[in-house]
Design a protein around this motif. Structure first.
Motif, mmCIF file in Angstrom:
data_model
loop_
_atom_site.group_PDB
_atom_site.id
_atom_site.type_symbol
_atom_site.label_atom_id
_atom_site.label_comp_id
_atom_site.label_asym_id
_atom_site.label_seq_id
_atom_site.Cartn_x
_atom_site.Cartn_y
_atom_site.Cartn_z
ATOM 1 N N SER A 242 -14.228 -15.781 -26.184
ATOM 2 C CA SER A 242 -13.586 -14.967 -25.150
ATOM 3 C C SER A 242 -14.318 -13.640 -24.962
ATOM 4 C CB SER A 242 -12.120 -14.713 -25.517
ATOM 5 O OG SER A 242 -11.389 -15.919 -25.570
ATOM 6 N N TRP A 243 -14.646 -12.992 -26.089
ATOM 7 C CA TRP A 243 -15.338 -11.699 -25.990
ATOM 8 C C TRP A 243 -16.782 -11.870 -25.531
ATOM 9 C CZ3 TRP A 243 -12.740 -7.472 -25.528
ATOM 10 C CH2 TRP A 243 -11.503 -7.316 -26.157
ATOM 11 N N ILE A 244 -17.426 -12.984 -25.895
ATOM 12 C CA ILE A 244 -18.792 -13.245 -25.406
ATOM 13 C C ILE A 244 -18.782 -13.341 -23.882
ATOM 14 C CG2 ILE A 244 -20.673 -14.937 -25.341
ATOM 15 C CD1 ILE A 244 -19.786 -15.702 -28.264
ATOM 16 N N LEU A 245 -17.838 -14.098 -23.337
ATOM 17 C CA LEU A 245 -17.742 -14.238 -21.882
ATOM 18 C C LEU A 245 -17.422 -12.892 -21.226
ATOM 19 C CD1 LEU A 245 -15.920 -17.682 -21.658
ATOM 20 C CD2 LEU A 245 -18.298 -17.188 -21.024
ATOM 21 N N TYR A 246 -16.587 -12.104 -21.880
ATOM 22 C CA TYR A 246 -16.266 -10.770 -21.374
ATOM 23 C C TYR A 246 -17.532 -9.910 -21.299
ATOM 24 C CZ TYR A 246 -15.046 -5.827 -21.939
ATOM 25 O OH TYR A 246 -15.007 -4.460 -21.825
ATOM 26 N N ASN A 247 -18.313 -9.906 -22.370
ATOM 27 C CA ASN A 247 -19.524 -9.085 -22.393
ATOM 28 C C ASN A 247 -20.548 -9.546 -21.363
ATOM 29 O OD1 ASN A 247 -19.164 -7.004 -24.474
ATOM 30 N ND2 ASN A 247 -18.968 -8.716 -25.895
ATOM 31 N N LEU A 248 -20.671 -10.853 -21.176
ATOM 32 C CA LEU A 248 -21.617 -11.355 -20.180
ATOM 33 C C LEU A 248 -21.103 -11.129 -18.756
ATOM 34 C CD1 LEU A 248 -22.900 -14.627 -21.897
ATOM 35 C CD2 LEU A 248 -24.072 -12.425 -21.678
ATOM 36 N N ALA A 249 -19.783 -11.131 -18.581
ATOM 37 C CA ALA A 249 -19.224 -10.809 -17.267
ATOM 38 C C ALA A 249 -19.559 -9.371 -16.880
ATOM 39 C CB ALA A 249 -17.709 -11.023 -17.267
ATOM 40 N N LEU A 391 -23.648 -22.787 -17.187
ATOM 41 C CA LEU A 391 -24.291 -23.763 -16.309
ATOM 42 C C LEU A 391 -23.410 -24.083 -15.102
ATOM 43 C CD1 LEU A 391 -26.769 -25.791 -16.134
ATOM 44 C CD2 LEU A 391 -25.254 -27.463 -17.220
ATOM 45 N N ARG A 392 -22.096 -24.049 -15.302
ATOM 46 C CA ARG A 392 -21.157 -24.508 -14.275
ATOM 47 C C ARG A 392 -20.389 -23.396 -13.564
ATOM 48 N NH1 ARG A 392 -18.945 -28.951 -18.592
ATOM 49 N NH2 ARG A 392 -20.699 -30.404 -18.413
ATOM 50 N N PHE A 393 -20.319 -22.218 -14.189
ATOM 51 C CA PHE A 393 -19.493 -21.150 -13.631
ATOM 52 C C PHE A 393 -20.210 -19.807 -13.682
ATOM 53 C CE2 PHE A 393 -16.560 -24.327 -15.257
ATOM 54 C CZ PHE A 393 -15.614 -24.438 -14.241
ATOM 55 N N ARG A 394 -19.897 -18.970 -12.729
ATOM 56 C CA ARG A 394 -20.238 -17.552 -12.818
ATOM 57 C C ARG A 394 -18.994 -16.844 -13.348
ATOM 58 N NH1 ARG A 394 -22.160 -17.138 -8.368
ATOM 59 N NH2 ARG A 394 -24.359 -17.076 -8.903
ATOM 60 N N VAL A 395 -19.162 -16.031 -14.374
ATOM 61 C CA VAL A 395 -18.032 -15.342 -14.997
ATOM 62 C C VAL A 395 -18.034 -13.892 -14.534
ATOM 63 C CG1 VAL A 395 -16.849 -14.852 -17.167
ATOM 64 C CG2 VAL A 395 -18.328 -16.856 -17.003
ATOM 65 N N LEU A 396 -16.893 -13.468 -13.991
ATOM 66 C CA LEU A 396 -16.779 -12.131 -13.401
ATOM 67 C C LEU A 396 -15.700 -11.318 -14.113
ATOM 68 C CD1 LEU A 396 -16.771 -13.428 -9.720
ATOM 69 C CD2 LEU A 396 -18.711 -12.385 -10.899
ATOM 70 N N PRO A 397 -15.897 -10.007 -14.220
ATOM 71 C CA PRO A 397 -14.892 -9.180 -14.909
ATOM 72 C C PRO A 397 -13.611 -9.064 -14.101
ATOM 73 C CG PRO A 397 -16.622 -7.796 -13.983
ATOM 74 C CD PRO A 397 -17.058 -9.206 -13.770
ATOM 75 N N ASP A 398 -12.514 -8.851 -14.808
ATOM 76 C CA ASP A 398 -11.228 -8.617 -14.162
ATOM 77 C C ASP A 398 -11.155 -7.145 -13.725
ATOM 78 O OD1 ASP A 398 -8.636 -9.577 -13.381
ATOM 79 O OD2 ASP A 398 -7.784 -8.433 -15.035
ATOM 80 N N ASP A 399 -10.200 -6.839 -12.882
ATOM 81 C CA ASP A 399 -10.052 -5.458 -12.412
ATOM 82 C C ASP A 399 -9.661 -4.503 -13.534
ATOM 83 O OD1 ASP A 399 -10.615 -6.354 -9.869
ATOM 84 O OD2 ASP A 399 -8.508 -6.652 -9.338
ATOM 85 N N LYS A 400 -8.875 -5.026 -14.496
ATOM 86 C CA LYS A 400 -8.377 -4.180 -15.579
ATOM 87 C C LYS A 400 -9.224 -4.363 -16.835
ATOM 88 C CE LYS A 400 -4.126 -3.077 -18.105
ATOM 89 N NZ LYS A 400 -2.719 -3.469 -18.363
ATOM 90 N N GLU A 401 -9.670 -3.252 -17.396
ATOM 91 C CA GLU A 401 -10.470 -3.285 -18.624
ATOM 92 C C GLU A 401 -9.578 -3.614 -19.819
ATOM 93 O OE1 GLU A 401 -14.082 -2.850 -20.828
ATOM 94 O OE2 GLU A 401 -13.643 -3.096 -18.704
ATOM 95 N N PRO A 402 -9.926 -4.642 -20.623
ATOM 96 C CA PRO A 402 -9.072 -4.999 -21.763
ATOM 97 C C PRO A 402 -9.142 -3.970 -22.884
ATOM 98 C CG PRO A 402 -11.076 -6.305 -21.797
ATOM 99 C CD PRO A 402 -11.102 -5.518 -20.512
ATOM 100 N N ARG A 403 -8.060 -3.855 -23.602
ATOM 101 C CA ARG A 403 -8.000 -2.971 -24.762
ATOM 102 C C ARG A 403 -7.948 -3.822 -26.022
ATOM 103 N NH1 ARG A 403 -3.351 1.684 -25.816
ATOM 104 N NH2 ARG A 403 -4.133 2.395 -27.832
ATOM 105 N N ARG A 404 -8.830 -3.516 -26.984
ATOM 106 C CA ARG A 404 -8.882 -4.307 -28.216
ATOM 107 C C ARG A 404 -7.549 -4.253 -28.957
ATOM 108 N NH1 ARG A 404 -14.144 -1.033 -29.447
ATOM 109 N NH2 ARG A 404 -15.787 -2.362 -28.613
#
Length: 428
Positions: A242-249, A391-404
Motif C-alpha cells: 500500500s505504501w509502495i503504491l502511495y510513494n509511486l503515485a 503494467l495494468r494501471f496508472r496509480v494516482l494520489p488521492d486529494d487528501k494526504e494520508p497520516r501515518r
C-alpha cells in the motif's frame, strides 16, 4: 504490576552484544499467544532454535518457486475487481482493504493449498483472521484488559475466543486430512503426487520435517507455525504494498520508469505473467520497493529484553532485565545515515550506494538470528504484485494526504486511499 523501564535505541547495539537482546518481551506479545501458540514469533530458547531449523527448508527457493504462479493468480483476481470498478474512468480505492484480501488469498493457497475465493465472496476463516487482528489492536490500547480474567468476560473477549476456535479448527482439519493422506501413501508416492501439481504446500513441508533425532513436529506445533505465518504474512505485506503504491503515485517519474522496466521484460510474452526468473530482472522496481520499506516500514519497532547488562558505545549501560524498544522507523529516518530522510529517493538503493552503509541501517525484516524467516517470500510477492499493477494501471494520489498510523503494522489514519486508472495496453 511492575514493568521494567523502556529504552529507545535508535542506533544499532554493538555487534558483539547483539545476541544478548534476543529474547522478545511478552508484555504485549502475550496477547497473541491464544491465537498463535508457541510458533516462531512467540517462542524462545531451545524450542525456537529447533523450530527455526525445521522451518528453514520451507523457504528454500525450490519450495518458493511455484508460489510465484499463485501470486500471479491472486493479483489477477484483485485487478479484475479494480477494472470492473474503473469502467467509467478511474476508481478511488482503499489500498489496505483490497491488498489484505489479496495477500490472505495467496497465503491460504500457499499454506494449505486451499482456495477460499475470499476476494470475491465471504470466507468465515478469512473474516476470523481479520477480526482477530482488529481485536488484538483494540485490546492493546486498554491496559486493564491485558488481564485475561477480565478480558474474556467482555463481549470482545468472547468474540476473540470464537474467532480463535474457528481459525484453529480450520488449521486442525487441514493437518488431520494431510496426515491421513500421508498414512495411506509412502513418502515417495506423496511427493510424486505433489510434483504433478507442482506445489508443495507449507503444511506439507511441516508435516514431513524431522529434526536430527528423527522427531517430527506435533500437530499443535504445526498449527502454531501455520497460524503465525498467516498472521505475520498478510498485514505486513499489505502495508508494504500500500505504501509502495502511495510513494509511486506521488512520484510519477519513478512509477513510469518501473512500468517501462516491466513492459520491456514482458515484451512479446503471452500471457503477461511474472515468472520466477523475472524476479531478479527488475532492479529499479526492487530499488523502489526498498526505499518505500525504508520510508514506511510495515513494522516500526522491535522489543527485546536484555539478558545481561548492555554497554553502549558511549559508556552508558542498559541494565539486565530492561526492555529495549529498537525503533526501525527511527533507524530508517536517521539523518546521519539517510540524508533528507523524508525524501523518497530509490537511488539510495543503487548497488553502489548500498556498500557505503552499515547493513543494520536498513532492517525492515529485523536482523540477526531472529530476522523474518519469510522475507524472501514477501519480497517475491511484492515484486509480482507491483509489476503487474504498474503494467495494468496508472496509480494516482488521492486529494487528501494520508497520516501515518502505527498499530501492529504501519497503517494510515482513515485508510490509505489512491486512484487507479486502467492502462489500455495492460491485459490479463
Amino acid at each position: 504490576m511492575y514493568l521494567p523501564g523502556f529504552y529507545l535505541v535508535v542506533e544499532h547495539l554493538p555487534t558483539e552484544n547483539k545476541s544478548l537482546v534476543a529474547p522478545k518481551d511478552t508484555t504485549f506479545l502475550g496477547l497473541l499467544k491464544p491465537w498463535l501458540g508457541d510458533g516462531l514469533f512467540l517462542s524462545s530458547g531451545d524450542k525456537w532454535s529447533r523450530h527455526r531449523r525445521l522451518l528453514t527448508p520451507a523457504f528454500h527457493f525450490d519450495i518458493l518457486k511455484p508460489y510465484v504462479k499463485i501470486f500471479n493468480q491472486s493479483v489477477n483476481i484483485m485487478h479484475a475487481k479494480w477494472k470492473q470498478l474503473s469502467l467509467e474512468g478511474s476508481a478511488r480505492l482503499e489500498m489496505f482493504e483490497n491488498i489484505s484480501l489479496m495477500t490472505l488469498d495467496s497465503l491460504q493457497k500457499c499454506l494449505f493449498g486451499f482456495d477460499s475465493n475470499c476476494q470475491e465472496s465471504h470466507s468465515e476463516y478469512i473474516s476470523a483472521i481479520l477480526e482477530l487482528s482488529s481485536l488484538i489492536i483494540k485490546r492493546s490500547q486498554q491496559l486493564f484488559l491485558f488481564v485475561d480474567f477480565l478480558y474474556y468476560r467482555t463481549a470482545d473477549g468472547r468474540r476473540f475466543r470464537k474467532a480463535c476456535d474457528l481459525v484453529h479448527n480450520f488449521t486442525d482439519a487441514v493437518i488431520r486430512e494431510r496426515r491421513r493422506t500421508l498414512s495411506r501413501q509412502s513418502l515417495d508416492e506423496f511427493l510424486k503426487s505433489k510434483t504433478k501439481s507442482k506445489t508443495l504446500d507449507f503444511i506439507d513441508v511441516l508435516l514431513m520435517a524431522k529434526d536430527e533425532h528423527g522427531k517430527e513436529l506435533s500437530d499443535e506445533d504445526i498449527r502454531a507455525e501455520a497460524d503465525t505465518f498467516m498472521f505475520g504474512g498478510h498485514d505486513t505485506t499489505a502495508s508494504a504494498l500500500s505504501w509502495i503504491l502511495y510513494n509511486l503515485a506521488r512520484h510519477p517519474e519513478y512509477q513510469e520508469r518501473c512500468r517501462q522496466e516491466v513492459q520491456e521484460l514482458l515484451r512479446g510474452r503471452e500471457p503477461e505473467e511474472i515468472e520466477w526468473e523475472d524476479l531478479a530482472q527488475l532492479p529499479f522496481l526492487t530499488m523502489c520497493i526498498k526505499e518505500s520499506l525504508r520510508l514506511h516500514p510495515p513494522v516500526i519497532d522491535l522489543l527485546r529484553r536484555c539478558t545481561q547488562d548492555i554497554v553502549l558505545p558511549d559508556g552508558r549501560v542498559i541494565p539486565k532485565g530492561n526492555i529495549c524498544v529498537i525503533s526501525i522507523f527511527g533507524i530508517h529516518h536517521n539523518p546521519s545515515v539517510w540524508p533528507d530522510p523524508e525524501v523518497y529517493d530509490p537511488f539510495r538503493f543503487d548497488p553502489e550506494n548500498r556498500q557505503k552503509r552499515s547493513p543494520l541501517s536498513f532492517i525492515p525484516f529485523s536482523a540477526g538470528p531472529r530476522n523474518c524467516i519469510g522475507q524472501t517470500f514477501a519480497m517475491n510477492e511484492m515484486k509480482v504484485a507491483l509489476a503487474l499493477t504498474l503494467l495494468r494501471f496508472r496509480v494516482l494520489p488521492d486529494d487528501k494526504e494520508p497520516r501515518r498510523k502505527p498499530e501492529l503494522i504501519l497503517r494510515a489514519e482513515g485508510g490509505l486511499w489512491l486512484r487507479v486508472e486502467p492502462l489500455s495496453g495492460g491485459t490479463q
